[in-house]
Design a protein around this motif. Sequence first.
Motif, PDB file in Angstrom:
ATOM      1  N   ARG A  60      -0.893  -2.821 -10.947  1.00 17.99           N
ATOM      2  CA  ARG A  60      -2.279  -2.342 -10.864  1.00 17.99           C
ATOM      3  C   ARG A  60      -2.679  -2.094  -9.417  1.00 17.99           C
ATOM      4  N   ASN A  61      -3.678  -1.237  -9.251  1.00 16.45           N
ATOM      5  CA  ASN A  61      -4.234  -0.937  -7.937  1.00 16.45           C
ATOM      6  C   ASN A  61      -5.603  -1.590  -7.811  1.00 16.45           C
ATOM      7  N   VAL A  62      -5.797  -2.338  -6.747  1.00 15.89           N
ATOM      8  CA  VAL A  62      -7.095  -2.951  -6.465  1.00 15.89           C
ATOM      9  C   VAL A  62      -7.786  -2.097  -5.404  1.00 15.89           C
ATOM     10  N   ARG A  63      -8.956  -1.559  -5.743  1.00 23.42           N
ATOM     11  CA  ARG A  63      -9.671  -0.649  -4.849  1.00 23.42           C
ATOM     12  C   ARG A  63     -10.759  -1.406  -4.099  1.00 23.42           C
ATOM     13  N   ILE A  64     -10.802  -1.221  -2.781  1.00 25.88           N
ATOM     14  CA  ILE A  64     -11.815  -1.854  -1.935  1.00 25.88           C
ATOM     15  C   ILE A  64     -12.665  -0.755  -1.310  1.00 25.88           C
ATOM     16  N   GLN A  65     -13.907  -0.673  -1.746  1.00 27.30           N
ATOM     17  CA  GLN A  65     -14.817   0.373  -1.273  1.00 27.30           C
ATOM     18  C   GLN A  65     -15.401  -0.013   0.080  1.00 27.30           C
ATOM     19  N   SER A  81     -13.175  -8.751   0.656  1.00 24.12           N
ATOM     20  CA  SER A  81     -12.975  -8.674  -0.793  1.00 24.12           C
ATOM     21  C   SER A  81     -11.994  -9.754  -1.214  1.00 24.12           C
ATOM     22  N   MET A  99       0.844  -1.195   0.000  1.00 26.10           N
ATOM     23  CA  MET A  99       0.000   0.000   0.000  1.00 26.10           C
ATOM     24  C   MET A  99       0.879   1.245   0.000  1.00 26.10           C
ATOM     25  N   ASP A 142     -11.991   7.673   1.047  1.00 33.77           N
ATOM     26  CA  ASP A 142     -11.664   7.047  -0.236  1.00 33.77           C
ATOM     27  C   ASP A 142     -11.514   5.535  -0.057  1.00 33.77           C
ATOM     28  N   PRO A 143     -11.624   4.754  -1.153  1.00 34.99           N
ATOM     29  CA  PRO A 143     -11.428   3.301  -1.048  1.00 34.99           C
ATOM     30  C   PRO A 143     -10.010   2.961  -0.586  1.00 34.99           C
ATOM     31  N   VAL A 144      -9.874   1.799   0.045  1.00 30.56           N
ATOM     32  CA  VAL A 144      -8.555   1.270   0.393  1.00 30.56           C
ATOM     33  C   VAL A 144      -7.951   0.678  -0.877  1.00 30.56           C
ATOM     34  N   GLU A 145      -6.688   1.017  -1.163  1.00 33.13           N
ATOM     35  CA  GLU A 145      -6.054   0.546  -2.396  1.00 33.13           C
ATOM     36  C   GLU A 145      -4.881  -0.378  -2.086  1.00 33.13           C
TER      37      GLU A 145
END
Length: 442
Positions: A384-389, A437, A334, A369-372
């Motif tokens: 790549r970035n995986v976004r967790i809302q 997730s 992160m 903001d989402p956790v990335e």
Amino acid sequence: MDRENKMADVLRRAFEKKSTEKTVVGIDLTDEFSQVSYGGLTGELETLSLSAEEEKLCIPTLLAKKHGENIWLFGEEAYEAYEAGDAVLIDRLLARARAKAPVEVEMLDYDPIDLLALFIKKCLSRLSEVTPLERVISVTVTVDDPDTSAIEALDAAVDVLRIKREQVFFLSHAESAYHYMLHQDKSLRNGDMLICDLRPKGLHTMLMAKNIRTYPVVVIAGEKDHPEFLPEDFTDARSDIKKKEAKDKAFFDITGNVMGDRNVSVVYLLGEGFGGAWFPETLKNLCRRSRVFMGNNLYSKGACYGARERIEETNEEKGFVFLGKNKLKANLGMNIVREGENAYMALLDAGKNWYDSGKECDLILENDDPVEIVVTPLNGKNIRNVRIQLSGCPVRPPRTTRIHLDIRMTSEDMVKVCIADLGFGELYPSSGLVWESEFSIA
């Protein structure tokens, strides 16, 4: 199984005792046979023999329950009791534990995890006759393919045994072979290593190939199954000569194709199927190119060497890295702010076994903001970035939401992330919300 539960308590207490002398244990677990090796943090390793009169290193992976009695036997004793008509035999213990289906014995259902744990427990109990269990600081179990079902079964069996989880590790046969290779005499590890493992379900070959052009030196296991090449009994002198010659020719071709023109310094022939001297031409050809050894305890000893490396890195493995199919193929982390500076926080490191990869930490969110999660493949491409809302998370002022993040691999490609809202002290109590997730890194 009250008697067996008492044995579990004895084993647990033995593992919890302190001792100045330390022992590591390696268990090679298959559905046919198992082996147990052990030794100190340095020096030679030994393999448990179930007979004082002769060397019996292979323990049949079997349990048997005596008819009408709560008495359980394992290994050869189990088979002998079954043959005598005195007991019910239970085989394929690892496969049954992976499948999770109840096992019926005398009209009662038994959890296959309990049965697998009982077999391991009996192996450790027999080991206690030659080395005190209070000296054991690590048990490493090695299996052919530590996929998700195998790891879940072994994890559950360890829970039943009530051994501290941090004392137990799992390895593939390939990684155990890697550790074994690097702890042999230098003359045996100048080149590659070939393992020919003749199992009841067919021949399995494994070429441990080194890329000496890289630093650290990368070692890759090229594995192949040959299900058409089954073990046969050639111990009888009257065995068909033509059949022997045909078998020898087939083995000659297989080993030649696997080795190719690589510099193979050592060949190990594993399994009872290599008895009977049925492959003279193949053996002659192998001996021209390499040193050749026969045996059965390579994987269990390799597991011990692997345990030693976890405890303290040795000179033998410095400058080498193993890239097997169970290794994590990407770095996960992160981008965070630490003491006012932008920083990267590593979560999961590439090169570790997926089933050993996990991390927990607490974080304070800057905003809603989402956790990335940043996923960086080993080749450095396609980051790549995986976004967790965090849907439904209470709206709070900046930097007043604390979360607990738990991230771990559930297979060699799948990641599971669990995030819990911890609130921020008495000012902003936790909402109790939890977000999960899953995503692929393939």
